[in-house]
Design an enzyme around this catalytic site. Structure first.
Site, PDB file in Angstrom:
ATOM      1  N   CYS A  39       0.926  -1.099   0.124  1.00 23.96           N
ATOM      2  CA  CYS A  39       0.075  -0.093   0.020  1.00 23.96           C
ATOM      3  C   CYS A  39       0.786   1.290  -0.034  1.00 23.96           C
ATOM      4  O   CYS A  39       2.106   1.188   0.490  1.00 23.96           O
ATOM      5  CB  CYS A  39      -0.985   0.042   1.193  1.00 23.96           C
ATOM      6  SG  CYS A  39      -0.309   0.817   2.655  1.00 23.96           S
ATOM      7  N   MET A  71       5.039  21.045   4.917  1.00 20.98           N
ATOM      8  CA  MET A  71       4.574  22.352   4.211  1.00 20.98           C
ATOM      9  C   MET A  71       5.210  22.417   2.730  1.00 20.98           C
ATOM     10  O   MET A  71       6.084  21.714   2.388  1.00 20.98           O
ATOM     11  CB  MET A  71       4.645  23.779   4.896  1.00 20.98           C
ATOM     12  CG  MET A  71       3.758  23.912   6.149  1.00 20.98           C
ATOM     13  SD  MET A  71       2.033  23.829   5.733  1.00 20.98           S
ATOM     14  CE  MET A  71       1.717  25.484   4.538  1.00 20.98           C
ATOM     15  N   ASP A  72       5.025  23.558   2.118  1.00 24.05           N
ATOM     16  CA  ASP A  72       5.316  23.755   0.659  1.00 24.05           C
ATOM     17  C   ASP A  72       7.021  23.796   0.400  1.00 24.05           C
ATOM     18  O   ASP A  72       7.405  23.030  -0.346  1.00 24.05           O
ATOM     19  CB  ASP A  72       4.721  25.067   0.117  1.00 24.05           C
ATOM     20  CG  ASP A  72       3.218  25.038   0.451  1.00 24.05           C
ATOM     21  OD1 ASP A  72       2.587  24.068  -0.225  1.00 24.05           O
ATOM     22  OD2 ASP A  72       2.850  26.088   0.729  1.00 24.05           O
ATOM     23  N   GLY A 165      20.156  19.074 -13.346  1.00 19.34           N
ATOM     24  CA  GLY A 165      19.173  18.126 -13.176  1.00 19.34           C
ATOM     25  C   GLY A 165      19.687  16.557 -13.644  1.00 19.34           C
ATOM     26  O   GLY A 165      20.605  16.255 -13.651  1.00 19.34           O
ATOM     27  N   GLN A 166      18.486  15.859 -13.699  1.00 16.97           N
ATOM     28  CA  GLN A 166      18.729  14.283 -14.025  1.00 16.97           C
ATOM     29  C   GLN A 166      17.535  13.766 -15.172  1.00 16.97           C
ATOM     30  O   GLN A 166      16.566  14.390 -14.979  1.00 16.97           O
ATOM     31  CB  GLN A 166      18.628  13.626 -12.695  1.00 16.97           C
ATOM     32  CG  GLN A 166      18.687  12.321 -12.721  1.00 16.97           C
ATOM     33  CD  GLN A 166      20.217  11.799 -13.140  1.00 16.97           C
ATOM     34  OE1 GLN A 166      20.673  11.691 -14.008  1.00 16.97           O
ATOM     35  NE2 GLN A 166      20.712  11.223 -12.111  1.00 16.97           N
ATOM     36  N   THR A 167      18.270  13.153 -16.090  1.00 21.26           N
ATOM     37  CA  THR A 167      17.450  12.487 -16.891  1.00 21.26           C
ATOM     38  C   THR A 167      17.583  11.024 -16.901  1.00 21.26           C
ATOM     39  O   THR A 167      18.561  10.434 -16.961  1.00 21.26           O
ATOM     40  CB  THR A 167      17.549  13.141 -18.294  1.00 21.26           C
ATOM     41  OG1 THR A 167      17.349  14.580 -18.326  1.00 21.26           O
ATOM     42  CG2 THR A 167      16.667  12.591 -19.391  1.00 21.26           C
TER      43      THR A 167
END
Length: 396
Positions: A39, A71-72, A165-167
């Site tokens: 789950c 939070m955000d 970033g990452q790809t």
């Protein structure tokens, strides 16, 4: 996530070895945490587990304002100069057909977590991109650059840039990113200072999940038959376009106006719906207050679709949103001025705001009244048949 040091041979609450060896490893037992063998971990359980990684004896309370798990964005006081690192990350699967717009939406969604704290500048962004191995190579080579361009264009509009970033290759397309900024204390507004008498303002209409699903149902006779009596194909198309434009719109203007009009707290409305995010925000308040929502600005016809389909829970406030608006706690005397200012032509087209509720004395909860007023927000390009109302608890 950084590891927390522990004694040699010790193990974590889920059987992870935290020392040098694996001799004390215990198999993971989901039942011990009250979980079924397969789950998704509930949010409350996950937050408790993450909170356990920041034990007070390991990480003492910082001397500067900070914001932790739940939070955000995270706000981390730095060691030098009274500065704070504010950082957030998010990613999701495509939900619109246009890959360029999907890139813009993904970037806007990431930046929105900074904007919810009144931060208008972002120092750096990283992009997270998963390319589907199921797509033919020709499609990948055409679609992927468009998603990347959309993400980068939105970042540029937000005054920042994507520097890495990452790809990866994956069964599914996924796009998202990380947003980072170093702030002085006066550059952000902690979401914890709502007071009794404040007014709740929302800066984008609800209904994005309903709109994108209804658009998919145009090609699904079984689903379409359930809603065709309450909406036309043209209305679905217009609602979908409006949802796409709204999701791709940055909340940067609203973030700046939070300072102008003395906002006390805010959050952005995304995956938990307006009710879920209102409840999360209420729990963060230092004062004993609760939020009561009276009005629900919704993209036209989406409320009817939600009701006819028996799905989403839009009127109950539980329908997920993507890259939604900011829900802001403002002083009562400032709220109407905020709503008027954000629509000024000097900020360009597409910015809106509605007064949707109030802050009252309470036990840090949030609720929607039994029969909230639905404010039908017409898509751009649609013909308005009724006279618009002024912003206020009676609607807009």
């Amino acid at each position: 996530m950084a590891a927390v040091a522990a004694g040699e041979g010790s193990s974590g609450p889920v059987g992870l070895p935290l020392g040098r060896g694996f001799s004390s490893y215990r198999p993971f037992e989901p039942q011990a945490l009250g979980l079924s063998p397969s789950c998704k971990v509930p949010q409350e359980t996950l937050l408790k587990l993450l909170a356990g990684l920041t034990r007070p004896e390991v990480l003492p309370a910082p001397p500067f304002p900070s914001l932790g798990i739940g939070m955000d964005s995270c706000v981390i006081p730095l060691r030098h100069g009274g500065l704070s690192l504010v950082q957030t990350t998010d990613f999701f699967y495509p939900l619109v057909e246009d890959p360029y717009m999907m890139g813009r939406i993904a970037c806007a969604n990431v930046l929105s977590d900074l904007y919810a704290m009144g931060i208008t500048e972002c120092d750096n962004m990283l992009m997270l991109l998963s390319v589907s191995q199921s797509m033919p190579e020709e499609e990948r080579e055409k679609i992927t650059p468009l998603m990347i361009k959309g993400f980068r264009d939105a970042a540029e509009e937000g005054g920042t840039a994507v520097t890495g970033g990452q790809t990866v290759v994956n069964p599914w397309i996924i796009i998202g990113g990380v947003a980072t900024v170093v702030c002085q204390p006066n550059e952000f507004i902690l979401p914890d200072s709502a007071v009794v008498g404040d007014v709740l303002v929302l800066t984008k209409p609800l209904g994005t999940q309903v709109a994108v699903n209804a658009h998919q149902w145009l090609d699904n006779p079984e689903r379409w038959n359930k809603i065709k009596m309450v909406v036309s194909r043209e209305e679905v198309e217009l609602g979908y376009q409006e949802a796409m434009f709204n999701m791709a719109t940055l909340n940067r203007i609203a973030a700046g106006l939070m300072h102008t009009f003395n906002a006390h707290a805010a959050t952005d409305i995304t995956g938990f719906g307006i009710l879920g995010h209102s409840q999360n925000l209420a729990k963060q308040q230092r004062n004993e207050v609760s939020f009561v929502i009276h009005n629900l600005p919704i993209i036209a016809k989406m409320a009817a679709i939600s009701k006819a389909s028996g799905r989403f829970g839009l009127l109950q406030g539980t329908s997920a949103e993507t890259s939604g608006g900011l829900l802001i706690c403002l002083p009562r005397e400032q709220a109407a001025r905020f709503c008027s200012e954000i629509k000024s032509s000097k900020y360009g087209e597409g910015h809106q705001a509605w007064i949707v509720g109030i802050v009252e004395k309470g036990n840090r909860t949030a609720r929607i009244i039994d029969k909230p007023r639905v404010i039908e927000v017409l898509p751009r390009g649609a013909t308005r048949q009724t006279k618009p109302q002024s912003p206020g608890l009676g609607g807009h």
